[in-house]
Write a protein that holds these residues in place. Sequence first.
Motif, PDB file in Angstrom:
ATOM      1  N   GLY A  23     -51.396  18.475 -40.345  1.00 14.37           N
ATOM      2  CA  GLY A  23     -52.332  19.221 -39.501  1.00 14.37           C
ATOM      3  C   GLY A  23     -52.432  18.633 -38.109  1.00 14.37           C
ATOM      4  O   GLY A  23     -52.497  19.367 -37.109  1.00 14.37           O
ATOM      5  N   ALA A  24     -52.435  17.311 -38.030  1.00 16.69           N
ATOM      6  CA  ALA A  24     -52.451  16.652 -36.718  1.00 16.69           C
ATOM      7  C   ALA A  24     -51.189  17.009 -35.935  1.00 16.69           C
ATOM      8  O   ALA A  24     -51.254  17.249 -34.721  1.00 16.69           O
ATOM      9  N   GLY A  25     -50.069  17.065 -36.635  1.00 16.35           N
ATOM     10  CA  GLY A  25     -48.818  17.453 -35.980  1.00 16.35           C
ATOM     11  C   GLY A  25     -48.859  18.872 -35.448  1.00 16.35           C
ATOM     12  O   GLY A  25     -48.416  19.155 -34.334  1.00 16.35           O
ATOM     13  N   VAL A  26     -49.428  19.782 -36.230  1.00 18.25           N
ATOM     14  CA  VAL A  26     -49.563  21.176 -35.787  1.00 18.25           C
ATOM     15  C   VAL A  26     -50.472  21.248 -34.560  1.00 18.25           C
ATOM     16  O   VAL A  26     -50.174  21.948 -33.585  1.00 18.25           O
ATOM     17  N   LEU A  27     -51.572  20.507 -34.594  1.00 18.73           N
ATOM     18  CA  LEU A  27     -52.474  20.472 -33.437  1.00 18.73           C
ATOM     19  C   LEU A  27     -51.749  19.935 -32.199  1.00 18.73           C
ATOM     20  O   LEU A  27     -51.912  20.453 -31.096  1.00 18.73           O
ATOM     21  N   ALA A  28     -50.946  18.892 -32.387  1.00 20.17           N
ATOM     22  CA  ALA A  28     -50.203  18.308 -31.266  1.00 20.17           C
ATOM     23  C   ALA A  28     -49.205  19.312 -30.695  1.00 20.17           C
ATOM     24  O   ALA A  28     -49.009  19.368 -29.481  1.00 20.17           O
ATOM     25  N   VAL A  91     -47.829   5.170 -37.876  1.00 15.97           N
ATOM     26  CA  VAL A  91     -48.124   4.093 -36.933  1.00 15.97           C
ATOM     27  C   VAL A  91     -47.496   4.396 -35.569  1.00 15.97           C
ATOM     28  O   VAL A  91     -48.142   4.231 -34.523  1.00 15.97           O
ATOM     29  N   ALA A  92     -46.254   4.862 -35.565  1.00 16.90           N
ATOM     30  CA  ALA A  92     -45.603   5.238 -34.301  1.00 16.90           C
ATOM     31  C   ALA A  92     -46.365   6.379 -33.620  1.00 16.90           C
ATOM     32  O   ALA A  92     -46.552   6.377 -32.394  1.00 16.90           O
ATOM     33  N   TYR A  93     -46.832   7.329 -34.406  1.00 14.65           N
ATOM     34  CA  TYR A  93     -47.623   8.462 -33.910  1.00 14.65           C
ATOM     35  C   TYR A  93     -48.897   7.949 -33.240  1.00 14.65           C
ATOM     36  O   TYR A  93     -49.242   8.349 -32.131  1.00 14.65           O
ATOM     37  N   PHE A  94     -49.589   7.045 -33.938  1.00 12.79           N
ATOM     38  CA  PHE A  94     -50.819   6.459 -33.410  1.00 12.79           C
ATOM     39  C   PHE A  94     -50.551   5.725 -32.098  1.00 12.79           C
ATOM     40  O   PHE A  94     -51.283   5.890 -31.121  1.00 12.79           O
ATOM     41  N   PRO A 107     -45.184  13.935 -27.566  1.00 19.40           N
ATOM     42  CA  PRO A 107     -43.994  14.774 -27.392  1.00 19.40           C
ATOM     43  C   PRO A 107     -43.866  15.730 -28.584  1.00 19.40           C
ATOM     44  O   PRO A 107     -44.270  15.412 -29.703  1.00 19.40           O
ATOM     45  N   LYS A 108     -43.310  16.879 -28.323  1.00 16.56           N
ATOM     46  CA  LYS A 108     -43.154  17.896 -29.382  1.00 16.56           C
ATOM     47  C   LYS A 108     -42.324  17.358 -30.553  1.00 16.56           C
ATOM     48  O   LYS A 108     -42.614  17.655 -31.708  1.00 16.56           O
ATOM     49  N   TRP A 109     -41.311  16.557 -30.253  1.00 18.32           N
ATOM     50  CA  TRP A 109     -40.472  16.048 -31.333  1.00 18.32           C
ATOM     51  C   TRP A 109     -41.279  15.176 -32.293  1.00 18.32           C
ATOM     52  O   TRP A 109     -41.041  15.201 -33.499  1.00 18.32           O
ATOM     53  N   MET A 110     -42.237  14.408 -31.776  1.00 19.54           N
ATOM     54  CA  MET A 110     -43.038  13.552 -32.654  1.00 19.54           C
ATOM     55  C   MET A 110     -43.964  14.396 -33.527  1.00 19.54           C
ATOM     56  O   MET A 110     -44.197  14.072 -34.699  1.00 19.54           O
ATOM     57  N   ALA A 111     -44.482  15.468 -32.973  1.00 14.16           N
ATOM     58  CA  ALA A 111     -45.311  16.379 -33.767  1.00 14.16           C
ATOM     59  C   ALA A 111     -44.487  16.977 -34.910  1.00 14.16           C
ATOM     60  O   ALA A 111     -44.955  17.058 -36.050  1.00 14.16           O
ATOM     61  N   TRP A 112     -43.253  17.382 -34.609  1.00 11.88           N
ATOM     62  CA  TRP A 112     -42.372  17.929 -35.651  1.00 11.88           C
ATOM     63  C   TRP A 112     -42.028  16.879 -36.706  1.00 11.88           C
ATOM     64  O   TRP A 112     -41.945  17.195 -37.906  1.00 11.88           O
ATOM     65  N   VAL A 113     -41.837  15.631 -36.285  1.00  9.10           N
ATOM     66  CA  VAL A 113     -41.547  14.553 -37.240  1.00  9.10           C
ATOM     67  C   VAL A 113     -42.743  14.350 -38.169  1.00  9.10           C
ATOM     68  O   VAL A 113     -42.575  14.155 -39.385  1.00  9.10           O
ATOM     69  N   ALA A 114     -43.958  14.399 -37.620  1.00 10.96           N
ATOM     70  CA  ALA A 114     -45.170  14.246 -38.438  1.00 10.96           C
ATOM     71  C   ALA A 114     -45.268  15.362 -39.475  1.00 10.96           C
ATOM     72  O   ALA A 114     -45.585  15.108 -40.647  1.00 10.96           O
ATOM     73  N   ILE A 115     -44.993  16.566 -39.049  1.00  9.29           N
ATOM     74  CA  ILE A 115     -45.032  17.703 -39.991  1.00  9.29           C
ATOM     75  C   ILE A 115     -43.957  17.539 -41.056  1.00  9.29           C
ATOM     76  O   ILE A 115     -44.211  17.732 -42.249  1.00  9.29           O
ATOM     77  N   ALA A 116     -42.756  17.168 -40.636  1.00  6.29           N
ATOM     78  CA  ALA A 116     -41.640  17.030 -41.579  1.00  6.29           C
ATOM     79  C   ALA A 116     -41.904  15.955 -42.631  1.00  6.29           C
ATOM     80  O   ALA A 116     -41.708  16.196 -43.834  1.00  6.29           O
ATOM     81  N   ILE A 117     -42.362  14.772 -42.205  1.00  6.38           N
ATOM     82  CA  ILE A 117     -42.585  13.705 -43.194  1.00  6.38           C
ATOM     83  C   ILE A 117     -43.740  14.066 -44.124  1.00  6.38           C
ATOM     84  O   ILE A 117     -43.737  13.692 -45.295  1.00  6.38           O
ATOM     85  N   SER A 118     -44.693  14.832 -43.628  1.00  6.86           N
ATOM     86  CA  SER A 118     -45.797  15.270 -44.484  1.00  6.86           C
ATOM     87  C   SER A 118     -45.298  16.185 -45.590  1.00  6.86           C
ATOM     88  O   SER A 118     -45.667  16.029 -46.762  1.00  6.86           O
ATOM     89  N   VAL A 119     -44.437  17.120 -45.236  1.00  5.26           N
ATOM     90  CA  VAL A 119     -43.866  18.029 -46.237  1.00  5.26           C
ATOM     91  C   VAL A 119     -42.963  17.263 -47.196  1.00  5.26           C
ATOM     92  O   VAL A 119     -43.017  17.465 -48.418  1.00  5.26           O
ATOM     93  N   VAL A 120     -42.170  16.353 -46.664  1.00  8.99           N
ATOM     94  CA  VAL A 120     -41.252  15.575 -47.509  1.00  8.99           C
ATOM     95  C   VAL A 120     -42.025  14.724 -48.511  1.00  8.99           C
ATOM     96  O   VAL A 120     -41.713  14.726 -49.708  1.00  8.99           O
ATOM     97  N   LEU A 121     -43.050  14.001 -48.043  1.00  8.75           N
ATOM     98  CA  LEU A 121     -43.797  13.133 -48.965  1.00  8.75           C
ATOM     99  C   LEU A 121     -44.501  13.947 -50.043  1.00  8.75           C
ATOM    100  O   LEU A 121     -44.458  13.589 -51.221  1.00  8.75           O
TER     101      LEU A 121
END
Length: 169
Positions: A23-28, A91-94, A107-121
């Motif tokens: 959700g934080a990634g989507v907001l970003a 931690v990198a996001y923070f 950056p948009k790429w970091m938001a996408w990485v946050a969303i991706a790892i959330s779905v993966v986990l």
Amino acid sequence: MELQWPLILFTTLTAWACGVFGGAGVLALKGAGKKSQQLLAILSCVLLALGGIAVFFHLQHWERIFNGFGHITSGITQELIAIVVFVVIAVAYFVMTRKSDDGGTLPKWMAWVAIAISVVLATVCAHSYMMPARPAWDSVLEVLSIVGAACLLGPATCAVVLAAKGEET
């Protein structure tokens, strides 16, 4: 078969952590929730840590936990790998939010990485419960239920945090 409350808590808290971070990634991505980004990253890690504590209560001999990590195809090994990657990304996001000029732009790429790892986990966590020995669990519905829980709990928590910070939800 009796209910395994530590496992129920672990999967629920893990799904919740994934939902908050996703959700934080989507907001970003939308450029929203800038005042809440740091708190959401911390909250997702706290939920994940609480889930980790809960799962220890499932182990009758916690000192033998490392026996479960003996093979890469083991569900618990895959969960551990995904959790470690999740925490590193969180931690990198923070850190990236802390270093931004306004304390919340990413950056948009970091938001996408946050969303991706959330779905993966969430998916890896659910997949580890799909066992032929447990026919009721051996279904794609297990994955859908945990990813679905993430999709419900995360945005709801993000909305509460944003409202508490006085941001538009």
